[in-house]
Design an enzyme around this catalytic site. Structure first.
Site, PDB file in Angstrom:
ATOM      1  N   CYS A 183      29.037  29.119  31.256  1.00  0.00           N
ATOM      2  CA  CYS A 183      29.102  27.669  31.430  1.00  0.00           C
ATOM      3  C   CYS A 183      28.474  27.025  30.197  1.00  0.00           C
ATOM      4  CB  CYS A 183      28.364  27.254  32.694  1.00  0.00           C
ATOM      5  SG  CYS A 183      28.370  25.460  32.945  1.00  0.00           S
TER       6      CYS A 183
ATOM      7  N   ASP B  34      26.465  24.675  30.146  1.00  0.00           N
ATOM      8  CA  ASP B  34      25.117  24.245  30.501  1.00  0.00           C
ATOM      9  C   ASP B  34      24.067  24.820  29.536  1.00  0.00           C
ATOM     10  OD1 ASP B  34      22.528  24.238  31.960  1.00  0.00           O
ATOM     11  OD2 ASP B  34      23.754  23.425  33.583  1.00  0.00           O
TER      12      ASP B  34
ATOM     13  N   HIS C 159      26.499  30.147  37.116  1.00  0.00           N
ATOM     14  CA  HIS C 159      25.048  30.023  37.325  1.00  0.00           C
ATOM     15  C   HIS C 159      24.716  29.217  38.564  1.00  0.00           C
ATOM     16  CE1 HIS C 159      24.662  25.800  35.783  1.00  0.00           C
ATOM     17  NE2 HIS C 159      25.812  26.120  35.244  1.00  0.00           N
TER      18      HIS C 159
ATOM     19  N   CYS D 182      25.420  24.446  39.140  1.00  0.00           N
ATOM     20  CA  CYS D 182      26.378  24.094  38.091  1.00  0.00           C
ATOM     21  C   CYS D 182      26.988  22.716  38.358  1.00  0.00           C
ATOM     22  CB  CYS D 182      27.468  25.153  38.047  1.00  0.00           C
ATOM     23  SG  CYS D 182      28.634  24.870  36.715  1.00  0.00           S
TER      24      CYS D 182
HETATM   25 ZN    ZN Z   1      27.441  24.961  34.830  1.00  0.00          ZN
END
Ligand code: ZN
Length: 494
Positions: free
Chosen positions: A151, A153, A218, A229
């Site tokens: 991701c 992130d 995650h 997420c």
């Molecule tokens: Zn994420």
């Protein structure tokens, strides 16, 4: 989904960490490399200090901005505290309209990042040689290439060196997408390119090896409904199933196009971003993965704490075999291949060190379990910096294609920066190859197109000075790294 809730920075943990250091408990696992952890911590602090010094430096400059010798004084302060000088154009006119602190802040973020990239090989030498999983280990497990989609992130930006304890190398690719929802066509192209290299003798010694695709989702164990997420509404099951769905689509696409059996092996990993433990969803003999079948390193850490190295290794292998034969609808399926099994065991064992790293240096759980990134990196990532929460990375070819990834990033930074009056720094970065004639100029033009598209998409922010885009390029075949390219208008002025 309430995005504002998702992105709050301050949160109270509600469940206990894996292990808490106390009078009767040392939290020292026999399989943990404490020396490596020390070096990783020194590196983490060094990188952090390059960013954390920015705010105080700018506050100091703002005090002196109307003094007669301001420019000289400002450069001295910047050099002392940040180890680089600031652009004169941002200092010289401060006596008229005041310092443009927003522009200076963005400049410093980019410049500090460049510092980390420039000094990467020196800064990282201590832990690179001690890290658990070298490329030779990946080869020994039967893979010539590992392509990871995590991701975007920022909490996953430490994935490679910290969470998975893999040495960054040419055989390991990381491309991030919001919610790990990687682009299938682009992944087919990446796979084909690498397989062509193998078949044409470009990967000597690895002619008989396979390609491995890993997707990383995650979740947050202590605040699952809000700090998971954002791209999947903090729904762990959805994040897991969506990533698995993408992996299966990639396999089907390659098998349908190039013949059954052509598809790469796949692996699915979930990261608990509060404590950096992992769930490895391993495949069966057919290469199929199930969302309910995984080995959890946090669980392994707790249950094998206090064992000798030998006993702990045997415990992990045994735990894996048990899950493999007991869990879910696939229990009668044959076991995964030996190479994949060794890889899963290696990843779980290596991650125990990261779990203890968080226990020893971050009190068992990160203080900021939510977002705390410094900037957005759009385009292609650099191998030189992998550290938690340093930047939100959106891999993109065009802004139109990656609009969702960028929108999530802008929402995160609306909370982190704009709310406090700061602009959003966006670094547009791409690689060119000096082996390819004209590539550098084409890449610069591409960067300019992407920058213009970002400024157009978020025009309201841009017009108010809340969006600062900087272009940078690196040579994948040579030594040029993260060179800042100025706007054509700015270049014309100088
Ligand atoms: Zn994420």
């Amino acid at each position: 989904m309430n995005m504002a809730d998702n992105l709050s920075v301050v949160t109270k943990p509600v469940v206990e960490p894996v292990c808490t250091v106390g009078p009767d408990q040392a939290c020292k696992h026999s399989l943990v490399n404490t020396e490596l952890n020390e070096f990783l911590y020194i590196y983490e602090e060094l990188v952090r200090s390059r960013f954390s010094a920015i705010t105080n430096t700018l506050k100091t400059l703002s005090i002196y901005q109307h003094e007669l010798d301001f420019v000289t004084r400002a450069q001295r302060i910047a050099f002392d505290q940040l180890h680089y000088e600031l652009p004169l154009s941002l200092l010289e006119d401060s006596w008229i309209s005041g310092l443009n602190l927003r522009a200076l802040h963005s400049y410093c973020i980019f410049r500090s990042f460049k510092e980390c990239v420039a000094k990467a090989s020196f800064d990282q030498a201590s832990w690179r040689e001690r890290i658990a999983l070298h490329t030779s280990f990946i080869h020994a497990c039967g893979y010539h290439t590992v392509n990871i989609s995590s991701c975007a992130d920022g909490r996953l930006q430490g994935l490679l060196s910290y969470i998975l304890r893999l040495v960054p190398s040419d055989a390991i690719y990381v491309k991030s997408y919001a919610g790990a929802m990687f682009n299938i066509e682009e992944n087919i192209a990446d796979w084909a390119h690498r397989e062509l290299e193998r078949l044409s003798g470009g990967l000597p010694g690895n002619e008989d090896k396979n390609y491995l695709k890993i997707a990383v989702y995650h979740y947050s164990s202590s605040n699952p409904a809000h700090q998971g997420c954002a791209a999947h509404g903090s729904d762990t099951k959805k994040a897991c199933k969506s990533a698995l769905g993408r992996l299966n689509e990639l396999r089907a696409a390659i098998n349908n196009t190039y013949g059954r059996g052509a598809a790469p092996d796949i692996l699915l990993i979930g990261v608990d971003t509060d404590i950096d433990s992992i769930r490895v969803h391993f495949p069966d003999a057919n290469g199929d993965i199930y969302s309910d079948r995984y080995i959890d390193s946090g669980d392994i850490y707790q249950k094998s704490l206090g064992m000798t190295q030998e006993a702990a290794r045997a415990y992990i292998a045994d735990a894996l075999s048990k899950i493999e034969s007991q869990n879910g609808k696939n229990q009668k399926k044959e076991k995964m291949a030996t190479g994949m099994r060794n890889l899963v065991l290696g990843l779980v064992e290596a991650n125990l060190s990261q779990i203890e790293f968080v226990i020893q240096y971050h009190a068992g759980r990160y203080r900021v379990i939510g977002h705390n990134e410094r900037f957005i990196c759009a385009g292609e990532s650099m191998k030189e910096l992998y550290l938690r929460n340093k930047y939100y990375f959106a891999h993109l070819n065009t802004v139109e294609e990656a609009a969702v990834d960028l929108d999530v990033g802008i929402k995160i930074f609306t909370n982190l920066n704009i709310k406090h009056g700061l602009a959003i720094p966006i670094l547009v970065h791409y690689h060119y190859s000096s082996h390819v004639p004209g590539s550098r100029n084409r890449t610069i033009r591409r960067c300019r197109r992407v920058k213009a598209a970002i400024e157009a998409r978020y025009s309201q922010l841009y017009e108010k000075g809340f969006l600062n885009c900087q272009i940078a390029i690196s040579d994948k075949a040579g030594s040029e790294r993260c060179t800042f390219i100025e706007d054509e208008t700015k270049e014309a002025v100088h």
